[in-house]
Structures are given as C-alpha cells and as structure tokens.
Design an enzyme around this catalytic site. Sequence first.
Site, PDB file in Angstrom:
ATOM      1  N   GLY A 294       0.829  -1.193   0.000  1.00  0.00           N
ATOM      2  CA  GLY A 294       0.000   0.000   0.000  1.00  0.00           C
ATOM      3  C   GLY A 294       0.871   1.253   0.000  1.00  0.00           C
ATOM      4  O   GLY A 294       2.006   1.262  -0.470  1.00  0.00           O
ATOM      5  N   SER A 295       0.334   2.313   0.600  1.00  0.00           N
ATOM      6  CA  SER A 295       0.952   3.627   0.445  1.00  0.00           C
ATOM      7  C   SER A 295       2.273   3.806   1.186  1.00  0.00           C
ATOM      8  O   SER A 295       2.988   4.783   0.933  1.00  0.00           O
ATOM      9  CB  SER A 295      -0.027   4.712   0.900  1.00  0.00           C
ATOM     10  OG  SER A 295      -1.159   4.746   0.044  1.00  0.00           O
ATOM     11  N   THR A 296       2.631   2.908   2.122  1.00  0.00           N
ATOM     12  CA  THR A 296       3.954   3.042   2.740  1.00  0.00           C
ATOM     13  C   THR A 296       5.052   2.861   1.684  1.00  0.00           C
ATOM     14  O   THR A 296       6.162   3.379   1.842  1.00  0.00           O
ATOM     15  CB  THR A 296       4.148   1.998   3.860  1.00  0.00           C
ATOM     16  OG1 THR A 296       3.866   0.693   3.342  1.00  0.00           O
ATOM     17  CG2 THR A 296       3.229   2.288   5.038  1.00  0.00           C
TER      18      THR A 296
END
Length: 638
Positions: A294-296
């Site tokens: 995801g966005s990490t």
Amino acid sequence: MRTFILLQSKKRLRAIFVIFLILLALVVGKLFHVQIIKHELLKERAEANWDREIPFGGMRGDILDRNGDLLVGSRLAPTLYFMPSQNKDIAGAARALADILETDAAKLEEKMAKKAYMVKLAPEGKNITKEQSDEIARLQIDGLYTGVDFVRHYPKEELLSRLIGFTGYDHQGLAGIEFAYDEILSGTGDKIRLYTDAKGIPLPHVDDGFTTGKKGSSVELTIDSRMQEVLERELLQAMEKYDSTQALGIIMNPKTGELLSLASVPTFHPADYQNVDPSIYNRNLPVWMTFEPGSTFKILTLAAGLEEKVIDLHNEHFFDPGYVMVEGARLRCWKRSGHGDQTFLEVVENSCNPGFVEIGQRLGGKKLDQYIRAFGFGQSTGSGIAGEAKGILFSEKSFGPVEQATTAFGQGISVTPIQQVQAVAAAINGGYLFRPYIVKEILDDKGETLQAFEPEMQRQVISEETSKQVREALESVVANGSGRNAFTDGLRVGGKTGTAQKVVDGNYKDGDYIVSFIGFAPADDPELLVYVAVDSPKNASQFGGVIAAPIVGRVIEEIAPMAGITPRREGQLEKDYRWGDTLTHRVPDLTGMTRKSVRGQLYTYQIEWHGSGEKVKYQLPAVDTLIGVDDVIHVYTE
C-alpha cells in the site's frame, strides 16, 4: 650303561628346571606388565564393563536482550532414573512414587520392572519440581537415582515468544532463535558413573565417578525488552479494540539496522507450545508475512523521483481528478472526487495515487524497477531470522505500463514488513541500506564475548540531500497530511500511512484490508523507526491513518526516553487544526504567579490547585506542552 642313563636323567632334570625358571620368569614378567605397566588401561576397560551412567541434562545458554536482561534461561528440574536389579519391592516403590508424581501406579510399575540395567522414568519422572524431588528423597527407595535436568525458564512469560521460539522434549531448539542458534545454545551435561556387577549390585571397592559438562553459549539480542513490552501491549490492545485477526510491529535503529523490537500477536507461552495452533508459533509475522504494502511503499517512489530530479516538491504542481488512465485501465485515487490542484509535497501529504503514478511514469519502468531492487525488495534481507520470505516483484517481461503504475503506489507487488523497514531506513538515514540484524553478541559461560556483530552497510541507494528531502516531506505528512494521528509534540515524527486491500486466491477481497503506518523520530536525525500493521481490522474506518498511525505515535512517545531522545520543539512543524480535531493549546508559564492573577487572566483553563500557599512554585504539565482544552493544569504552591 647305568652311568650313562644317570647322566641322561640329570641332563633332562636340568633342562626341565631351566624351562621352569624361564616360564616362571615369563609369568612374573607378564604379571608385572599387566598389574604395573598396563594397570590403568585394563582398569578403565574393566570399569567400562562395570559402569552405569546417570546423565544430567545439558544446560543451554541464556537468551538476553541488548541490556543483559534475561529473556530465556534454564531452571533446575530433576529427572528420575531406576535400576530394577537394586530393588526387591518394585511394586511398593511404584506405589510410593505414583502418589507423589500423580500418575498411574500400575503403568509406573510396568516401566520400573523392565529388564534393563537402568530405566529413565519419563515422562512421569522427568522435570519434576524441587518439592517432589525432596519428598521422593525422603522415601530412600533402593535403586532410585535423581539426575540433574533443566527446563527453559521464561521470566518475561509470553514476551517475544514468536521470535524466541521454544525447545522440545530433548532440549533441542525447534523454532525461532532457539532453533536458529541451537548449536550455539546447546550445552553438554554432567554425568555420574556408578560401578556395579552384572546384577547391578554396587561394587564397594570402586569409587563412583563424575564427568563435568559445559553450559552452552549465550545469545545477546539487539532487542530492547522494554520497547518490546510497549509494542506488544499496543498491538494486543489494537487487536481487541478493532477485532483484528493479527497484528505485527518492528522497531529499528535506522542508522545501524539493529532490530530493537520484533512483535507478532497473538502470542503464546513457549512452555505451552504443544497446546497452540502451529500457525501461530511457526509464523514470525514481521519476516514471514507477505502482502501488498500500500501507500507506505510510496516513500521509495518519492525517494527515487527526488534522486532522479523528475519532480520538485514545492515549485511544481499536479492536478488530480480522482483517477488516471493507463493503457485503458482507470486507476483511482482513494479520494474518489480527487484532490484537484496540488504541489508534489501535497501529493505526498495526501497520499494521492495518480500523483505517484505520474512520478513512476517520469522515472520510467526500468529506472523504477532498479530503485526498488536497490532498496532491497525481491530478496531476503539476510537478517538471519528463521522463516524469512523474499516477497514477489513483477518480472521484467511482466512489468508493463499498468504494472509500473500500480507498483508506484504500492499495489500489485508483495513484500515483507522487514523489507519495508530496511528500505525506509535507507530512505531517511542518508541513503544507506543497512542489513537488519537481531543478534548483538555470542557470550561464553563466563560472560566473555566470543563473537560480536556489527552494523553492515550494503550500499548507498540515494544521496544524503535526497534523504533530507524525504524526511522533510514525511514530517509534513504527519503535521499536515494523512499521518496526522501520529503527531507527537516535541518529537518531530515523520511517517507514511498504508492501506492495502487483501488478495485472496488472486482476487481482491472486498472490505478486507491490512492497515499500516511507518514512522520515525526525530525527523531531522532519525534514531527510531517504527512500523505497525493491523490485519483485517473492524469497528473503525479501515485506513492506516485512522488505526495504525496513532499506535505508532504512542509507541514513539513512550520509547523515546529509552532511546535517549529528549523532546525538543525546535524546528518542528505545527499541526494545523482541521474539523474534527481535538482543540488544543500550549500550557502557559504560571510559576511565580499568585492565585489572584491566575484566576484573573487564565479563566479559560481548568486549573487544579495543590497546597495552601499563594504563589505557584511549579506546574504539571510543563510549560509549552500541548494539551487538549479539557485537560487539567496542576499547579503547586509554596
């Protein structure tokens, strides 16, 4: 003739006498050789036929945290041995023992009556308590011997169980650190040698022997058990609050690669592993679990874009309509209406998917893939932790425009938590990729260092200037963007949220997410890097900024003093108020003021007075601390 016969007889007698003397000399010589020269050798061979060994369990080395605190040790637990030939009332002995051992007397008698020179009474008499041992000793049972044995002792109970692992029936390491370092931890046990005849009767003329064993070496981990307690507590509370299936966390020193905490929940007690689902103790989630980050993952796309100078955070704008079209595929932003016109810093703050697709396209597929692999993805980190997975990246042939776009915002690939932590550490520490490691030292039984492990820098992935820009952008994410719930006053936290839809049988599962947050502090000179992921949370909005970010913020705030980090507001970005935020204010300096002046000027604050004096001597919280409007200021008078 008679004289000739007599002479012949004398010669024969003389010859016989000489032969007799020779034979006698040979016999005496042989006796001297056997009894004097080869005495010790023959005695050892004879004793080998007489001896009966009672083995003592080998004492395994300890497992310690970085501060020398005991995580796993060994506790005395005697084991019973029985020589049937030395007891004439086995049935009576079995009944007496069965009462103390709380076992079936008939089965115990059957075992004790075996036709063997020595019987190990296991499992009934293995690892008995000291109280049982003392009670049995008072019975004075013929042929019953107590051998020294050990069991693993866990002073911190379930703490670190999925990392440390456990040992089996024979003290052999079966999982975790116990398994990976079994050869180092294993010790050799003492032995008592009893000398008996063929019937097992002790030989009175031969002294019993004793062979001294050696304790195993100890393993000192990089783990800080105090930080581990904080992280495990927060994860367990999150599981209960959000009714999640599992959760994990990692704390690392980004400057060295030292793993300060490695947590997986739910946990178990290592002494009770046989009653635990193997899927729990066989899976050390931070190194075993793979999922879409995801966005990490956007942190690495950002770092690559800044290093290649394809974006300008402050002076360049990007318009987000809520989606982007790539090869006919519509890739949406998490905010369906879009973020509109933004600087690229705001793209990072808002975690805007189309904005990161743009960065990935500017880099190009080949360059983006090079950076991803340079940051350590697609291969094991080499941490030395058992069960580590490699993750899955697109192959060069499969890395088309759509795959390139989704990878840029952390979708379509599979990585491990420890890979993410290793990569983000490099992005914020000046660009240096360090190998994560869990063992600090190997110590002998006297506590002397046999082997020490040092930080291992593998390569520099980005420049120090780029790394500085990444840190500044991620601090802005916490102050003004999607990571605002991790904001910690005085600690300058930076970080990034992650919300990844779970994949089941090749398809995305509706409503099922892994939410995460990776944060670090202080943002200008990181000493701590904390990653938390919660699997399948419920009872709340399934976003990393809502669930995982506040956990990381609390963890950093609590463990900062343990890492020697002193709170300081110098250079910290202020957290802007947004609708729904708790109203806050900074604590004013009340010291030296009188009750009258405090009441006259600060009527909007809740003040609680302590003492009967007129002037304020000191106060809590401290001056300039950020508190909520409903919080209380405690003042203490002279």
